[in-house]
Design a protein around this motif. Structure first.
Motif, mmCIF file in Angstrom:
data_model
loop_
_atom_site.group_PDB
_atom_site.id
_atom_site.type_symbol
_atom_site.label_atom_id
_atom_site.label_comp_id
_atom_site.label_asym_id
_atom_site.label_seq_id
_atom_site.Cartn_x
_atom_site.Cartn_y
_atom_site.Cartn_z
ATOM 1 N N MET A 105 18.956 -15.231 -3.871
ATOM 2 C CA MET A 105 20.121 -15.796 -3.240
ATOM 3 C C MET A 105 19.745 -16.703 -2.076
ATOM 4 S SD MET A 105 23.274 -13.870 -1.302
ATOM 5 C CE MET A 105 23.595 -12.814 -2.668
ATOM 6 N N PHE A 106 18.750 -16.326 -1.282
ATOM 7 C CA PHE A 106 18.386 -17.107 -0.109
ATOM 8 C C PHE A 106 17.222 -18.037 -0.418
ATOM 9 C CE2 PHE A 106 20.130 -13.109 1.407
ATOM 10 C CZ PHE A 106 21.169 -13.570 2.185
ATOM 11 N N SER A 107 17.248 -19.227 0.190
ATOM 12 C CA SER A 107 16.119 -20.143 0.050
ATOM 13 C C SER A 107 15.187 -20.044 1.247
ATOM 14 C CB SER A 107 16.614 -21.586 -0.096
ATOM 15 O OG SER A 107 17.323 -21.989 1.066
ATOM 16 N N HIS A 108 15.765 -19.750 2.434
ATOM 17 C CA HIS A 108 14.943 -19.666 3.639
ATOM 18 C C HIS A 108 15.734 -18.993 4.763
ATOM 19 C CE1 HIS A 108 17.359 -23.279 4.385
ATOM 20 N NE2 HIS A 108 17.148 -23.058 5.663
ATOM 21 N N VAL A 109 15.002 -18.647 5.803
ATOM 22 C CA VAL A 109 15.604 -18.150 7.036
ATOM 23 C C VAL A 109 15.004 -18.958 8.168
ATOM 24 C CG1 VAL A 109 15.775 -16.191 8.627
ATOM 25 C CG2 VAL A 109 15.946 -15.804 6.172
ATOM 26 N N MET A 110 15.843 -19.414 9.104
ATOM 27 C CA MET A 110 15.358 -20.121 10.283
ATOM 28 C C MET A 110 15.974 -19.468 11.519
ATOM 29 S SD MET A 110 15.514 -24.131 11.462
ATOM 30 C CE MET A 110 14.876 -24.671 9.912
ATOM 31 N N VAL A 111 15.137 -19.221 12.521
ATOM 32 C CA VAL A 111 15.622 -18.710 13.798
ATOM 33 C C VAL A 111 15.306 -19.721 14.884
ATOM 34 C CG1 VAL A 111 15.456 -16.273 13.150
ATOM 35 C CG2 VAL A 111 13.525 -17.372 14.267
ATOM 36 N N GLY A 112 16.142 -19.721 15.898
ATOM 37 C CA GLY A 112 15.937 -20.618 17.018
ATOM 38 C C GLY A 112 15.067 -19.980 18.087
ATOM 39 N N THR A 113 14.408 -20.847 18.833
ATOM 40 C CA THR A 113 13.606 -20.399 19.970
ATOM 41 C C THR A 113 13.604 -21.485 21.035
ATOM 42 O OG1 THR A 113 11.448 -19.572 20.684
ATOM 43 C CG2 THR A 113 11.423 -21.300 19.024
ATOM 44 N N ASN A 114 13.408 -21.070 22.266
ATOM 45 C CA ASN A 114 13.225 -22.014 23.369
ATOM 46 C C ASN A 114 11.746 -22.183 23.688
ATOM 47 O OD1 ASN A 114 16.079 -22.413 23.865
ATOM 48 N ND2 ASN A 114 16.085 -20.312 24.593
ATOM 49 N N GLN A 140 20.937 -27.558 22.555
ATOM 50 C CA GLN A 140 21.357 -26.446 23.401
ATOM 51 C C GLN A 140 20.285 -25.353 23.379
ATOM 52 O OE1 GLN A 140 24.348 -26.593 25.215
ATOM 53 N NE2 GLN A 140 24.253 -28.690 24.442
ATOM 54 N N ALA A 141 20.427 -24.384 24.265
ATOM 55 C CA ALA A 141 19.478 -23.272 24.310
ATOM 56 C C ALA A 141 19.636 -22.388 23.070
ATOM 57 C CB ALA A 141 19.718 -22.429 25.563
ATOM 58 N N ALA A 142 18.517 -21.879 22.584
ATOM 59 C CA ALA A 142 18.537 -20.934 21.465
ATOM 60 C C ALA A 142 19.031 -19.583 21.966
ATOM 61 C CB ALA A 142 17.145 -20.780 20.875
ATOM 62 N N CYS A 143 19.728 -18.864 21.111
ATOM 63 C CA CYS A 143 20.150 -17.502 21.407
ATOM 64 C C CYS A 143 20.100 -16.698 20.115
ATOM 65 C CB CYS A 143 21.531 -17.451 22.039
ATOM 66 S SG CYS A 143 22.834 -18.111 20.989
ATOM 67 N N HIS A 144 20.035 -15.387 20.224
ATOM 68 C CA HIS A 144 19.966 -14.540 19.037
ATOM 69 C C HIS A 144 21.369 -14.170 18.565
ATOM 70 C CE1 HIS A 144 19.991 -11.757 22.459
ATOM 71 N NE2 HIS A 144 20.674 -10.960 21.661
ATOM 72 N N ALA A 145 21.456 -13.813 17.314
ATOM 73 C CA ALA A 145 22.738 -13.426 16.725
ATOM 74 C C ALA A 145 23.039 -11.978 17.065
ATOM 75 C CB ALA A 145 22.688 -13.598 15.213
ATOM 76 N N ASN A 146 24.146 -11.745 17.736
ATOM 77 C CA ASN A 146 24.560 -10.385 18.045
ATOM 78 C C ASN A 146 25.066 -9.750 16.757
ATOM 79 O OD1 ASN A 146 25.240 -8.068 19.368
ATOM 80 N ND2 ASN A 146 27.144 -8.871 20.208
ATOM 81 N N GLY A 147 24.414 -8.684 16.314
ATOM 82 C CA GLY A 147 24.771 -8.031 15.067
ATOM 83 C C GLY A 147 23.966 -8.514 13.876
ATOM 84 N N GLY A 148 23.190 -9.583 14.054
ATOM 85 C CA GLY A 148 22.385 -10.112 12.966
ATOM 86 C C GLY A 148 21.022 -9.435 12.905
#
Length: 127
Positions: free
Chosen positions: A1-10, A57-65
């Protein structure tokens, strides 16, 4: 189902050091940087990427993710967790171990990466 995952960082360099160590613990290769400055990991046919946010903008984590990574054994899960903590991650949730629920018997370990993203190492145990 997923092709990739990307997370943000500062902090690309700090996150790259963390994920290089995390994925090395499960047999992965260090990430490489593309022409847009994103760090890309390829392992087992899946893509995982870290990037500064495109909107500036600044990266932030997903609350609940939570991002889950498949592990081949409880020992590999423990090695993954230990590598993450040694590389600047923080253990979260309960200590690594067996949990039972709707998905059967699982061996789980949880981490927060240096940017605060919640990660899970998951090994589905036999019946």
């Amino acid at each position: 189902m997923f092709s990739h995952v990307m997370v943000g960082t500062n902090d690309i360099d700090g996150s790259r050091a963390f994920y290089d160590a995390l994925f090395a613990a499960i047999g992965g290769k260090p990430g490489f940087i593309d022409d847009k400055g994103r760090v890309i990991y390829v392992h087992g046919g899946a893509f995982f990427m870290i990037s500064r946010p495109i909107d500036g903008q600044a990266a932030c984590h997903a609350n609940g993710g939570t991002i889950g990574f498949a592990m081949s054994s409880p020992e590999q899960t423990d090695a993954w967790h230990a590598a993450g903590v040694a590389a600047g991650g923080k253990s979260c949730e309960d200590p690594p171990g067996v949990r039972e629920g709707g998905f059967g018997k699982l061996y789980l370990a949880y981490l927060r990466d240096p940017a605060g993203n919640k990660l899970c190492g998951l090994h589905q145990m036999g019946a």
